[in-house]
Design an enzyme around this catalytic site. Sequence first.
Site, PDB file in Angstrom:
ATOM      1  N   THR A 197      -6.764 135.959 -56.299  1.00  0.00           N
ATOM      2  CA  THR A 197      -6.934 137.350 -56.699  1.00  0.00           C
ATOM      3  C   THR A 197      -5.561 137.904 -57.010  1.00  0.00           C
ATOM      4  OG1 THR A 197      -7.352 139.575 -55.830  1.00  0.00           O
ATOM      5  CG2 THR A 197      -7.052 137.842 -54.225  1.00  0.00           C
ATOM      6  N   CYS A 224      -6.660 140.682 -63.412  1.00  0.00           N
ATOM      7  CA  CYS A 224      -7.704 140.617 -62.390  1.00  0.00           C
ATOM      8  C   CYS A 224      -8.466 139.339 -62.672  1.00  0.00           C
ATOM      9  CB  CYS A 224      -8.622 141.834 -62.455  1.00  0.00           C
ATOM     10  SG  CYS A 224     -10.056 141.679 -61.369  1.00  0.00           S
TER      11      CYS A 224
END
Length: 243
Positions: free
Chosen positions: A83, A207
């Site tokens: 992430t 992202c």
Amino acid sequence: MKTIGLLGGMSWESTTSYYKAINTEVNRILGGLHSAKIVLVSVNFEPIAQLQVAGQWNQAAELLSQNAQQLESAGADILLICTNTMHKIADEVVQEIRIPLLHIADCTAKQIQVSKLNKVALLGTQFTMEQPFYQQRLKQAYAQTADETCSLELDILIPTPQQRQLVHQIIFEELCHGIINPESKSALIKIINQLQQQGAQGIILGCTELALLINAHSVDIAVFDTTLIHAKAAVEFALTASD
């Protein structure tokens, strides 16, 4: 071959992309029935997401550090936090493990340098777009990998506040749930096109879920898919690192 440790689940939708990308790249290089050596700890994202919203990053760092230690104990030779946003606490995690952490922003900055670009736009969660941790790391890594043919400074554009809120909403309310909405894709493309008009030479999908909706064929601009970049850098380490 070294063992890659994946700290995933944030969200699990993009963690599956990591698993596929890493194994695909290993097989592309080695052929046959070769696949990657991977250990995975997949966390429950809900409590971590709540800590993000509450700004309780120290508690989030404690949780992820414990999970990172599990990966190290399981035999991982390198750690990937799957992430972008949670790289905010990457330094805290590094202090609690003995294996190296492959930082997603470092890998991305290197690819931007390879492409000889110096002005890019960043999409991601509001945390990633608005807080300094990610942009600062990108700029530092970019400068460190520069040579005499490249600029030493990376210029990073971000969308307007309203657009940032929309991107954040698409990530958390749709992509983290595996929802692929054509209208949301069109909205992201519109934002990217506007950033390109402002001078962006490339777009960072900052992202790991955004690549579920946008890819290099979606827009007429260089696309830096951080999930794929991170995965390929992990494979390079796994296949070339010495004991």
